[in-house]
Write an enzyme that holds these catalytic residues in place. Structure first.
Site, mmCIF file in Angstrom:
data_model
loop_
_atom_site.group_PDB
_atom_site.id
_atom_site.type_symbol
_atom_site.label_atom_id
_atom_site.label_comp_id
_atom_site.label_asym_id
_atom_site.label_seq_id
_atom_site.Cartn_x
_atom_site.Cartn_y
_atom_site.Cartn_z
ATOM 1 N N HIS A 63 0.813 -1.216 0.000
ATOM 2 C CA HIS A 63 0.000 0.000 0.000
ATOM 3 C C HIS A 63 0.847 1.266 0.000
ATOM 4 O O HIS A 63 0.379 2.346 -0.375
ATOM 5 C CB HIS A 63 -0.930 -0.006 1.216
ATOM 6 C CG HIS A 63 -2.225 0.708 1.007
ATOM 7 N ND1 HIS A 63 -2.316 1.927 0.375
ATOM 8 C CD2 HIS A 63 -3.490 0.382 1.358
ATOM 9 C CE1 HIS A 63 -3.573 2.318 0.345
ATOM 10 N NE2 HIS A 63 -4.317 1.403 0.921
ATOM 11 N N ASP A 92 -10.573 -2.507 -18.405
ATOM 12 C CA ASP A 92 -11.022 -3.255 -19.579
ATOM 13 C C ASP A 92 -9.794 -3.715 -20.353
ATOM 14 O O ASP A 92 -9.022 -2.897 -20.863
ATOM 15 C CB ASP A 92 -11.910 -2.353 -20.452
ATOM 16 C CG ASP A 92 -12.445 -3.051 -21.688
ATOM 17 O OD1 ASP A 92 -12.087 -4.221 -21.928
ATOM 18 O OD2 ASP A 92 -13.216 -2.409 -22.429
#
Length: 427
Positions: A157, A366
């Site tokens: 993170h 995508d």
């Protein structure tokens, strides 16, 4: 599909940048300093699963190649954490690369929650974060017999927040679809003056670090706030402002109220809600910045008040807490309240942390066959009571929540409270 299944997994490999890394037109920095936001999250692993229902041509190789190309601009992800005195930084001098693996399931397909039940075997598994020189990013592509596939990602993170990792994966997807370059030119190394952590967030981090530990692994559950319930709340407000409650405010109100009712032992004890907020806009940081730029905000009331309040009133408490982000006059009161909570050693029964993954970008990734069908995160032993809310899922009408906010002892009560609340207001 239910029952047993066999996952065939390839050996892990290292993916490096497809050509020497750059930062726009400039030569890549060899040392990326960590901001205060980053340093608080060193060695904290975050995990996401992106489920895609439509096949693409050679998904494993397509994503591997695009990952390598995206790392040219996002070169810090291929670096390694290093220490200079007491300060961590990202060493980009070698570009060691990221871990990449592939897997396949010879039978079955993507079928909603069943896919989630499999994800511990079908998703990326990062190397132990305590070993030296470990990768900051691990990616695994798992292909199902139906042609659908899952991209599992595990990252440290400290190198990126959720918005930043979504931005990176959007770039990988653009390259997979044939774009010559990503549409966003990324930013990672900013002036320390641009990334000053608010005193309230520092205080909350210290408070979290001093909380007594608790075992939440066995209490991990998935729940859904139905869209009919959310819409009923939105339409039940008596003022235009009430009618405009966000999905975040409504779902967080459900979690906070129902958890408080499920675990409350003393109505006079504090009920503390912590939630993360993207503050790029408030700090004047460009949206292209993919490092950490999230603060922790707090709402607090007596447990009895939260437990008995109307759900609209609980949502108002959350909205007022959000408004404090830009209200400097309230910081003194918040700092005092946080200090008092720390002195009282307030812990499990009083505190829940909520992070929202709604519209941060994962749902728009995508790779060539259409956008993400479902966004999930791994079941894991959270260090404190935590819920990941508003996980996008095109197959369900409602807001998905991964809850790690109660122990096994209180799990049934928590689920019962959610069912009672949502069913009463949906009927």
């Amino acid at each position: 599909m239910s029952g047993s299944f066999v996952v065939t997994k390839s050996p892990e490999m290292v993916v490096q940048t497809s050509k020497p890394a750059t930062n726009g037109a400039a030569v890549a920095d060899k040392k990326i300093e960590l901001s205060p936001f980053d340093r608080s999250l060193v060695r904290t692993q975050t995990k996401v699963l992106l489920v895609f229902e439509h096949p693409i041509n050679e998904p494993m190789e397509t994503i591997r190649r695009s990952l390598s190309r995206a790392l040219v601009d996002y070169y810090p992800l291929a670096g390694r954490l290093a220490v200079d005195g007491n300060d961590y930084y990202i060493d980009c001098s070698i570009h060691d690369g990221v871990t990449f693996a592939t897997a396949s399931l010879p039978a079955g397909g993507l079928d909603g929650d069943a896919t989630g039940a499999r994800h511990d075997q079908s998703a990326a598994k990062a190397g132990g974060c305590n070993r030296a020189n470990f990768p900051l990013l691990t990616v695994q592509v798992t292909v199902f017999a139906c042609g659908g596939f899952v991209v599992g990602v595990v990252w440290d993170h400290s190198v990126a927040d959720g918005f930043g990792m979504a931005q990176f994966l959007l770039a990988v997807g653009e390259l997979a679809r044939g774009l010559p370059t990503p549409s966003i030119v990324p930013l990672r190394n900013l002036s320390p003056m641009q990334l000053v952590m608010p005193p309230v967030t520092y205080a909350v981090m210290r408070f979290i670090g001093g909380m007594p530990s608790c075992d939440l692994g066995a209490g991990m559950v998935n729940v859904t706030a139905p869209s009919t319930f959310i819409n009923r709340i939105k339409s039940s407000g008596t003022t235009p402002a009430a009618a405009a409650f966000t999905v975040f405010e409504i779902v967080t109100a459900v979690v906070w109220k129902c958890r408080t009712r499920g675990v409350m032992a003393d109505p006079a004890a504090p009920a503390v809600l912590l939630f993360s907020v993207n503050v790029r806009k408030q700090l004047g940081v460009d949206d292209a910045y993919y490092g950490n730029c999230m603060t922790l905000e707090m709402a607090m009331a007596d447990s009895g008040e939260v437990a008995s309040a109307d759900i609209l009133d609980v949502a108002w408490m959350i909205r007022r807490a959000k408004e404090q982000i830009s209200d400097q006059d309230s910081s003194g009161e918040l700092l005092k309240a946080i200090g008092e909570l720390g002195e009282r050693r307030v812990g499990y029964e009083s505190v829940v942390f909520v992070t929202c993954w709604r519209e941060i970008g994962f749902e728009d990734v995508d790779f060539g066959g259409g956008k993400t069908g479902r966004v999930m995160t791994f079941s894991q032993n959270f260090a404190m009571p935590l819920c990941v809310i508003c996980l996008p899922c095109k197959w369900d009408k409602g807001s998905k929540v991964l809850s790690g906010c109660v122990t096994a002892q209180h799990s049934d009560a928590f689920l019962r409270e959610i069912s009672t609340l949502t069913n009463n207001l949906t009927d």
